[in-house]
Design a protein around this motif. Sequence first.
Motif: not given
Length: 218
Positions: A208, A211, A216-217
């Motif tokens: 990703d 990310d 990170e989300k």
Amino acid sequence: MQIVNLSEQNSVLNRFMAEVRDMEYQQNRLLFRNNIVRIGEVMAYEMSKALDYTQQDVKTPLGTATVNMPEQNIVLATVLRAGLPFHQGFLNVFDHAENAFVSAYRMYTNREHTEVGVHTEYMAAPSVEGKTLIIVDPMLATGGSMVASYEALLKTGKPKKVHIACVIAVPEGLEMLRDNVDEDTTVWCAAIDEGMNEHKYIVPGFGDAGDLCFGEKL
């Protein structure tokens, strides 16, 4: 639709791509972001060869030089948030460009995380009427986010020419573009990978992009 795959040429771009794919290299977000910027710079330089040029006279301290100058009427657009470092690389080269930003993100639409939809909720953009529109986003997977951004930006006007740039694409995403963008569009890729896994991530890809660049989300 024309597709330019820069991985078919030998250049320093191959080194940058190898590093962003490497799992150990990815542990350092700063290095990862810097390489995404550098990939953008290389791609922008290659893209600059395809722009329109006009002769201009430049006064020097000792006379006048005639220079072939690229067009300046460029709108550089990116998809938040993953596209920001890639956008910066292009902006380092096309430093006179106007800028546009689109919030278009994918959401899983089933519990198994195998089907995705795209949601667009924000855009800040100048008119693209009669201008060269360059849309940059690192990953072209399903192509849904790119098509949604393209359609949103074209509501501001009809561009003279559209270029779409990605770090990695897959055939499915390219086919989505082929079905939904103007046939005169040029797509630029640093690599074209084999496809996607069941969660719609590019394989082998590099994970990703958002990310890896920013964390990170939820």
